[in-house]
Design an enzyme around this catalytic site. Structure first.
Site, PDB file in Angstrom:
ATOM      1  N   ALA A  35       0.834  -1.204   0.000  1.00  0.00           N
ATOM      2  CA  ALA A  35       0.000   0.000   0.000  1.00  0.00           C
ATOM      3  C   ALA A  35       0.870   1.256   0.000  1.00  0.00           C
ATOM      4  O   ALA A  35       1.947   1.283   0.593  1.00  0.00           O
ATOM      5  CB  ALA A  35      -0.898   0.007   1.230  1.00  0.00           C
ATOM      6  N   ASP A  36       0.397   2.306  -0.703  1.00  0.00           N
ATOM      7  CA  ASP A  36       1.069   3.592  -0.577  1.00  0.00           C
ATOM      8  C   ASP A  36       0.209   4.479   0.330  1.00  0.00           C
ATOM      9  O   ASP A  36      -0.796   4.038   0.877  1.00  0.00           O
ATOM     10  CB  ASP A  36       1.323   4.228  -1.956  1.00  0.00           C
ATOM     11  CG  ASP A  36       0.053   4.604  -2.691  1.00  0.00           C
ATOM     12  OD1 ASP A  36      -1.030   4.613  -2.079  1.00  0.00           O
ATOM     13  OD2 ASP A  36       0.136   4.895  -3.892  1.00  0.00           O
ATOM     14  N   SER A  37       0.618   5.746   0.497  1.00  0.00           N
ATOM     15  CA  SER A  37      -0.068   6.597   1.479  1.00  0.00           C
ATOM     16  C   SER A  37      -1.537   6.816   1.116  1.00  0.00           C
ATOM     17  O   SER A  37      -2.404   6.868   1.989  1.00  0.00           O
ATOM     18  CB  SER A  37       0.660   7.930   1.620  1.00  0.00           C
ATOM     19  OG  SER A  37       0.706   8.592   0.379  1.00  0.00           O
ATOM     20  N   ASP A  39      -3.415   4.700  -0.558  1.00  0.00           N
ATOM     21  CA  ASP A  39      -4.114   3.435  -0.290  1.00  0.00           C
ATOM     22  C   ASP A  39      -4.531   3.351   1.172  1.00  0.00           C
ATOM     23  O   ASP A  39      -5.646   2.931   1.478  1.00  0.00           O
ATOM     24  CB  ASP A  39      -3.196   2.240  -0.594  1.00  0.00           C
ATOM     25  CG  ASP A  39      -3.016   2.010  -2.089  1.00  0.00           C
ATOM     26  OD1 ASP A  39      -3.989   2.192  -2.824  1.00  0.00           O
ATOM     27  OD2 ASP A  39      -1.904   1.636  -2.488  1.00  0.00           O
TER      28      ASP A  39
END
Lengths: 78, 246
Positions: A35-37, A39
């Site tokens: 996950a990125d920020s 997400d």
């Protein structure tokens, strides 16, 4: 309890586009599931909707794994 | 080209917003245009229908947060996710700063800056899910050059440009672009308020020697939401006949 774990995993799978079978309770959204920020923000919003609760930012920051999400939901259940 | 896309255009009753709504509609988008009054909304529905385009006008006071959220969820249910947002609605409350009241300052900042933030935030999630989004904010040449008597308006417009660059960075990974179009002197109801002397001075400073038209602005917006501009984000397209060069 099991039901909540399943529901959380289902949402995580949907939001992060990963296989539900690959998600463990201790899976980290960022480190294990990619996950990125954005997400993680979407994930928290999806959890809020599913469980009809509000997760304040300072608590959301601490929810980094499936288990932590489940714990938070259980602790704040009405 | 924009078939199946839902475009949301604020302040679409007349002038630049109307031209934008019509051009996006002509490219195939379903257009939701907003107005502050029922008559305005009816006017939008009427000109869209007359042009054979899909979409409608709705009443929205952009500063009313609750109404805004309700409107967005109603549209999502009726039409689907908004993937094109054009923040065009704007007001002026001109005054020299020495004479400018807090109310004049706040009214312009609320409508021209805060509402843009709120609307952008409101449509973001749908765009993220769709892995596609185009946000175009209509700013103004005076947000760059400054203008005596418009400290509030210039601050709001420059603020929108800065916010747009931040959103472009936040949302780029989801294929959402955020850009501005900065009109110069455009012949609309807003600029009709100027007196002849002001207009003459304005025209003398424009290399292309004429006022712009709402269609000139709509053309730039059409480009930014089109596939041709897929790699353009975080920038401002100046449409001003050369009166201000970056």
């Amino acid at each position: 309890m099991d039901n909540i774990v399943e529901r959380v995993k289902k949402i995580v799978a949907e939001q992060l586009g990963v296989n539900e079978a690959d998600i463990k309770n201790e899976s980290s959204f960022v480190d294990d599931l990619g996950a990125d920020s954005l997400d993680t923000v979407e994930l928290v919003m999806a959890l809020e909707e599913e469980f009809e609760c509000e997760i304040p930012d300072e608590q959301a920051e601490k929810i980094t794994t499936v288990q932590q999400a489940v714990d938070h939901i259980l602790a704040n259940k009405k | 080209m924009l078939t199946d896309k839902i475009a949301f255009v604020t302040g679409a009753t007349r002038g630049i917003g109307r031209a934008i709504a019509l051009q996006l509609g002509n490219q195939g988008a379903t257009v939701i245009g907003t107005a502050t009054s029922t008559e305005g909304a009816d006017k939008i529905s009427a000109y869209l229908a007359e042009a054979g385009l899909s979409g409608k006008g709705i009443v929205l006071e952009v500063c009313d947060a609750e109404q805004l959220n309700n409107t967005l969820s109603t549209i999502a249910k009726e039409f689907g996710a908004i993937t094109i947002l054009v923040n065009n609605a704007g007001i002026t409350r001109d005054n020299l700063t020495m004479r400018m009241s807090d109310d004049e300052w706040d009214a312009v900042i609320d409508t021209n800056l805060k509402a843009v933030f709120r609307l952008s935030r409101g449509v973001m999630r749908g765009m993220m899910k769709a892995r596609f989004g185009r946000i175009v904010n209509i700013t103004s040449v005076v947000g760059y050059s400054g203008n005596a008597g418009q400290a509030n308006y210039c601050a709001a417009k420059a603020g929108v440009a800065g916010m747009s660059r931040s959103l472009a960075r936040e949302l780029g990974s989801r294929n959402i672009t955020v850009n501005c179009v900065a009109p110069g002197f455009i012949a609309t109801d807003m600029t009709h308020a100027l007196d002849d002397k002001q207009k003459e001075a304005m025209l003398a400073s424009i290399p292309l020697g004429r006022a712009g038209t709402p269609e000139d602005i709509a053309g730039a917006v059409s480009f930014l939401v089109s596939p041709a501009a897929a790699y353009v984000t975080g920038t401002t397209v100046h449409v001003n006949g050369g009166m201000f060069m970056d």
